[in-house]
Design a protein around this motif. Sequence first.
Motif, mmCIF file in Angstrom:
data_model
loop_
_atom_site.group_PDB
_atom_site.id
_atom_site.type_symbol
_atom_site.label_atom_id
_atom_site.label_comp_id
_atom_site.label_asym_id
_atom_site.label_seq_id
_atom_site.Cartn_x
_atom_site.Cartn_y
_atom_site.Cartn_z
ATOM 1 N N ILE A 12 38.119 16.014 24.218
ATOM 2 C CA ILE A 12 37.136 16.111 23.100
ATOM 3 C C ILE A 12 35.977 15.689 23.225
ATOM 4 O O ILE A 12 35.671 14.705 23.973
ATOM 5 N N GLY A 13 34.747 16.328 23.004
ATOM 6 C CA GLY A 13 33.462 16.300 23.331
ATOM 7 C C GLY A 13 32.698 16.128 22.095
ATOM 8 O O GLY A 13 33.105 16.329 20.893
ATOM 9 N N GLU A 14 31.400 15.689 22.328
ATOM 10 C CA GLU A 14 30.528 15.228 21.265
ATOM 11 C C GLU A 14 29.070 15.457 21.419
ATOM 12 O O GLU A 14 28.696 15.135 22.674
ATOM 13 N N VAL A 15 28.188 16.203 20.641
ATOM 14 C CA VAL A 15 26.830 16.272 20.927
ATOM 15 C C VAL A 15 26.093 15.998 19.543
ATOM 16 O O VAL A 15 26.778 15.904 18.429
ATOM 17 N N TRP A 16 24.981 15.589 19.821
ATOM 18 C CA TRP A 16 24.306 14.935 18.521
ATOM 19 C C TRP A 16 23.056 15.777 18.294
ATOM 20 O O TRP A 16 22.342 16.348 19.156
ATOM 21 N N PHE A 17 22.716 16.005 16.761
ATOM 22 C CA PHE A 17 21.546 16.409 16.260
ATOM 23 C C PHE A 17 21.409 17.864 16.478
ATOM 24 O O PHE A 17 22.590 18.452 16.411
ATOM 25 N N ASP A 18 20.646 18.546 17.026
ATOM 26 C CA ASP A 18 20.645 20.062 16.952
ATOM 27 C C ASP A 18 20.832 20.373 18.545
ATOM 28 O O ASP A 18 20.367 21.610 19.130
ATOM 29 N N LYS A 150 16.084 11.797 23.337
ATOM 30 C CA LYS A 150 14.438 12.227 23.427
ATOM 31 C C LYS A 150 14.207 12.489 21.918
ATOM 32 O O LYS A 150 12.871 12.502 21.513
ATOM 33 N N ASN A 151 14.958 13.009 21.158
ATOM 34 C CA ASN A 151 14.658 13.661 20.013
ATOM 35 C C ASN A 151 14.696 12.519 18.642
ATOM 36 O O ASN A 151 14.122 12.628 17.519
ATOM 37 N N ARG A 152 15.665 11.518 18.778
ATOM 38 C CA ARG A 152 15.979 11.042 17.472
ATOM 39 C C ARG A 152 16.515 9.612 18.309
ATOM 40 O O ARG A 152 17.507 9.342 19.117
ATOM 41 N N SER A 153 16.449 8.403 17.398
ATOM 42 C CA SER A 153 17.406 7.357 17.360
ATOM 43 C C SER A 153 18.118 6.786 16.394
ATOM 44 O O SER A 153 17.372 6.941 15.100
ATOM 45 N N PHE A 154 19.083 6.926 16.309
ATOM 46 C CA PHE A 154 20.215 6.924 15.271
ATOM 47 C C PHE A 154 20.957 5.463 15.146
ATOM 48 O O PHE A 154 21.515 5.095 16.060
ATOM 49 N N LEU A 155 20.712 4.683 13.959
ATOM 50 C CA LEU A 155 21.319 3.464 14.013
ATOM 51 C C LEU A 155 22.938 3.536 13.584
ATOM 52 O O LEU A 155 23.155 3.897 12.859
ATOM 53 N N LEU A 156 23.515 3.097 14.857
ATOM 54 C CA LEU A 156 25.065 3.083 14.768
ATOM 55 C C LEU A 156 25.678 1.966 13.992
ATOM 56 O O LEU A 156 26.499 1.964 13.340
ATOM 57 N N ILE A 193 9.802 8.733 21.173
ATOM 58 C CA ILE A 193 11.012 9.299 20.197
ATOM 59 C C ILE A 193 10.175 9.742 18.773
ATOM 60 O O ILE A 193 9.746 8.903 18.160
ATOM 61 N N PRO A 194 10.332 10.956 18.273
ATOM 62 C CA PRO A 194 9.796 11.334 16.997
ATOM 63 C C PRO A 194 10.357 10.941 15.905
ATOM 64 O O PRO A 194 9.588 10.796 14.669
ATOM 65 N N ILE A 195 11.615 10.504 15.602
ATOM 66 C CA ILE A 195 12.505 10.186 14.579
ATOM 67 C C ILE A 195 13.205 9.085 14.748
ATOM 68 O O ILE A 195 14.159 8.829 15.584
ATOM 69 N N TYR A 196 13.108 8.129 13.635
ATOM 70 C CA TYR A 196 13.986 6.973 13.402
ATOM 71 C C TYR A 196 14.921 7.149 12.282
ATOM 72 O O TYR A 196 14.513 7.621 11.280
ATOM 73 N N ASP A 197 15.988 7.216 12.449
ATOM 74 C CA ASP A 197 17.262 7.683 11.585
ATOM 75 C C ASP A 197 17.947 6.017 10.981
ATOM 76 O O ASP A 197 18.463 5.732 12.059
ATOM 77 N N PHE A 198 18.040 5.888 9.911
ATOM 78 C CA PHE A 198 18.771 4.674 9.403
ATOM 79 C C PHE A 198 20.151 4.946 9.520
ATOM 80 O O PHE A 198 20.702 3.798 8.939
#
Length: 256
Positions: A12-18, A150-156, A193-198
């Motif tokens: 099983i694999g996973e990729v994030w954002f676009d 490089k595109n987003r930081s996502f709060l886990l 990083i251009p986006i901070y994701d809560f």
Amino acid sequence: MIIVKKKLIFSIGEVWFDEEPDKLSNLDVLYYWHRSQPMQHTQFQEVYTRLIDLTKSHDELWESLSSNDRYKIRRAEKKDGIIYEYWEDISAKILNEFADFYDVFAIQKGLPIINRLKLNNLANAGVFDLSRIKLEDDNSLVWHAHYRNKNRSFLLNSASIKNKKDTSFQSLLGRANRYHHWQDILRFKKSGIPIYDFGGWYIGNKDEEKLRINEFKQKFGGEIVNNFNCIRGITIKGKLYLALQNMYKKSITQPN
């Protein structure tokens, strides 16, 4: 960046954002987390989150905060004697220190303990980011865990251990968490990083705790957006995995 794990006989694999994976060889199932648009020929679920534009100037980001939160952040920085630390290259020792702290938090909140194998997979892929606020005596107050590219930081994960009987400590904890988010935001901005994701936004109106979390996030500015989590069965074995997973979900939601 594809993060791969084994689950029984399935790969099983996973990729994030676009992000688009370079290759799909040796994968049975692929999860696409938080895409801006749903994908064709996948199972998908709409999710909501709150994003902050880190291309804005420092002053613009600061003015986006509520005046009360700006006061609390300044007080935390100047008077509370707290220290901000972060790790982008994470050792097993630091990862376990965070996981141990989170598990105590989870038990206190009635949540599942953290998946340490998942943390190791993220750390090994170089996309796991940890930060914490501690006191001068080295006791941790708050930990934050992010998925970071490089595109987003996502709060886990965000974890703090409360003491409801000590109101002054509770106030300190609240200020420390605000200061923590602000320092994370500035660090990610500085790194380009251009986006901070809560890490999510509750769109209901019944869960009071989730509504309080929404209110906390809203005070940092940003905007609510909808994203899509998509699942794709790649091989026959992968399609079987998804079919079995759907059957299981139906079985636990059907009334007896």
